[in-house]
Design an enzyme around this catalytic site. Structure first.
Site, PDB file in Angstrom:
ATOM      1  CB  CYS A 163       4.994   2.373   6.991  1.00 16.98           C
ATOM      2  SG  CYS A 163       4.951   3.574   6.339  1.00 16.98           S
ATOM      3  CG  LEU A 164       6.660   1.063   1.175  1.00 15.96           C
ATOM      4  CD1 LEU A 164       6.334   1.238  -0.702  1.00 15.96           C
ATOM      5  CD2 LEU A 164       7.944  -0.140   0.835  1.00 15.96           C
ATOM      6  N   GLY A 199       0.408  -1.282   0.251  1.00 11.72           N
ATOM      7  CA  GLY A 199      -0.346  -0.220  -0.150  1.00 11.72           C
ATOM      8  C   GLY A 199       0.720   1.361   0.424  1.00 11.72           C
ATOM      9  CG  HIS A 259      -0.698   1.102   7.080  1.00  9.62           C
ATOM     10  ND1 HIS A 259       0.352   0.469   7.903  1.00  9.62           N
ATOM     11  CD2 HIS A 259      -0.039   2.297   6.406  1.00  9.62           C
ATOM     12  CE1 HIS A 259       1.604   1.294   7.515  1.00  9.62           C
ATOM     13  NE2 HIS A 259       1.255   1.575   6.819  1.00  9.62           N
ATOM     14  CD  GLU A 260      -1.095   2.626   2.290  1.00  7.56           C
ATOM     15  OE1 GLU A 260      -0.870   3.877   2.455  1.00  7.56           O
ATOM     16  OE2 GLU A 260      -0.567   1.907   2.784  1.00  7.56           O
ATOM     17  CG  HIS A 262      -0.192   6.902   5.257  1.00  8.90           C
ATOM     18  ND1 HIS A 262       1.156   7.094   6.398  1.00  8.90           N
ATOM     19  CD2 HIS A 262       0.546   5.349   5.215  1.00  8.90           C
ATOM     20  CE1 HIS A 262       1.974   6.007   6.206  1.00  8.90           C
ATOM     21  NE2 HIS A 262       1.476   5.481   5.680  1.00  8.90           N
ATOM     22  CD  GLN A 267       2.845   5.703   3.006  1.00  7.24           C
ATOM     23  OE1 GLN A 267       2.063   5.073   2.069  1.00  7.24           O
ATOM     24  NE2 GLN A 267       3.928   5.192   2.760  1.00  7.24           N
TER      25      GLN A 267
HETATM   26 ZN    ZN Z   1       2.885   3.936   5.894  1.00  6.49          ZN
END
Ligand code: ZN
Length: 159
Positions: A90-91, A46, A132-133, A136, A51
């Site tokens: 998480c990236l 995701g 999760h997204e 963000h 991000q």
């Molecule tokens: Zn993330």
């Protein structure tokens, strides 16, 4: 589109902002979602617009064996009382993982890249990915769901 070209402090500032609704689903935005899906290939499931430095309300989820999905201006309209736990990463916070408890089943409403609204019921990893997204878009990181001490320890590593 390299998400690592700016420093962590600067990234964190963008990640902590509440994103604004998408007003136009135009070609540029659609191209961006395709790039985001490409970026995910093999490294994650995701990615949300903040991000990549864009404080707008959209994200992509690309689970293995499933067609990638784009969610624009998403709203959670139902969350189950039943919770489930997944090890999340998480990236934007590389190499850190933690077991996070979230509603096991959700119903989300969003717009797709053709500008059509849709509703999706999701469970399992898809439900976790969406939540999760969604976080963000509201300036929340998965580490915020961890005990404060653990979260601070992770943040310190990057500062
Ligand atoms: Zn993330």
């Amino acid at each position: 589109m390299n998400i690592y070209t700016i420093g962590f402090e600067e990234q964190l500032k963008i990640l902590r902002e509440k994103s604004t609704p998408v007003e136009n689903i135009d070609d540029q935005m659609i191209a961006l979602t395709l790039k985001m899906i490409e970026t995910l290939d093999g490294i994650g499931i995701g990615l949300a617009a903040p991000q990549i430095g864009i404080n707008q309300r959209f994200f992509v989820c690309a689970l293995d064996d499933e067609a990638p999905m784009v969610f624009i201006n998403p709203e959670l309209i139902e969350t189950s009382e039943e919770l489930s736990k997944y090890e999340e990463g998480c990236l934007s916070i590389p190499d850190n993982y933690g077991n996070i408890l979230r509603p096991a089943h959700i119903k989300v409403q969003a717009w797709n890249t053709r500008g059509r609204p849709f509703t999706l019921e999701a469970g399992g990893l898809m439900a976790t990915c969406i939540q999760h997204e969604m976080d963000h878009l509201n300036g929340i990181l998965f580490i915020d769901h961890m005990p404060g001490k653990k979260r601070d320890k992770i943040l310190k590593k990057f500062q």
